[in-house]
Design a protein around this motif. Structure first.
Motif: not given
Length: 241
Positions: A179-194
């Motif tokens: 939802g945040l991405k849909g609002e235009g927030v840019t995201l950089l997500v570090v994850e083990q859960n690929a």
């Protein structure tokens, strides 16, 4: 928006990340995946100036020579750290207000931002007076993200947001991030859960032993045999077992 060029992060003689480069466009989501110890968190720390790093970080066309956490915060780069780093002895609402501390000092009204966070996370509204340390793990992750949103981020960086959470809570957290991405927030997500990270992301980066092993669109990585076998295949076995 953001360009990282040849980022190398060291802890004493140990080289945790080596020559990592990537770019992130405004409104895009990038997933950084890889095994434990691959250097994913070190890349975030080096980018934000929290660890000794070499290489260039370019934001909006400007090279960031000095990367102080407060300076980056004012420019809209906000981190949700692994482990959440909440203030357990303070209430939910006090933790949220601290997320907007740099605006609070200007006596800016934080109520619209609080309402936005409570709208995204109704459970936090219910627990607004409760001590943060008494929340469940999922609720604490909601609070950590909510606190970051109080800073009005342009780029939200998240370090292992699904770590230690039940599958239902992971899906809820990633629904909010979508939802945040849909609002235009840019995201950089570090994850083990690929699996969940690549479902959210537009593009992905696979780190192994501190270096970029693979990169491409999220769709390409989801179909890459190496990624499927090493990351996605394992996740499916766990979920179906």
């Amino acid at each position: 928006m953001l360009r990282v060029e040849g980022l190398t992060v060291r802890y004493g003689p140990l080289e945790a990340a080596r020559g990592v480069s990537f770019a992130l466009k405004e409104g895009e989501a990038l997933a950084v995946i890889g095994p434990n110890g691959a250097g994913k968190t070190s890349v975030l720390r080096g980018l934000l100036g929290l660890a000794k790093a070499e290489g260039r970080v370019v934001l909006d066309g400007e090279v960031l020579a000095e990367r102080s956490p407060e300076g980056l915060l004012k420019r809209g780069l906000v981190l949700v750290p692994e482990g959440r780093a909440l203030f357990p002895g303070l209430s939910v609402e006090d933790n949220l207000r601290l997320g907007g501390f740099h605006r609070f000092r200007k006596r800016e009204d934080l109520r619209p931002d609080l309402e936005r966070v409570y709208g995204l996370f109704p459970r936090l509204r219910e627990r607004r007076g409760q001590l943060a340390g008494t929340l469940s793990g999922g609720e604490q992750q909601m609070l950590a993200i909510g606190r970051a949103l109080m800073a009005r981020p342009r780029l939200l960086l998240l370090d292992e947001p699904s770590l230690g959470l039940a599958p239902l809570m992971v899906r809820e957290i990633y629904r909010i991030l979508a939802g945040l991405k849909g609002e235009g927030v840019t995201l950089l997500v570090v994850e083990q859960n690929a699996k969940v990270a690549l479902e959210l992301a537009d593009r992905g980066l696979v780190l192994e032993a501190g270096e970029v092993a693979l990169e491409g669109s999220a769709q390409e990585l989801r179909q890459n045999p190496k990624v499927v076998e090493a990351y996605l295949g394992l996740r499916r076995e766990v979920e179906e077992g």
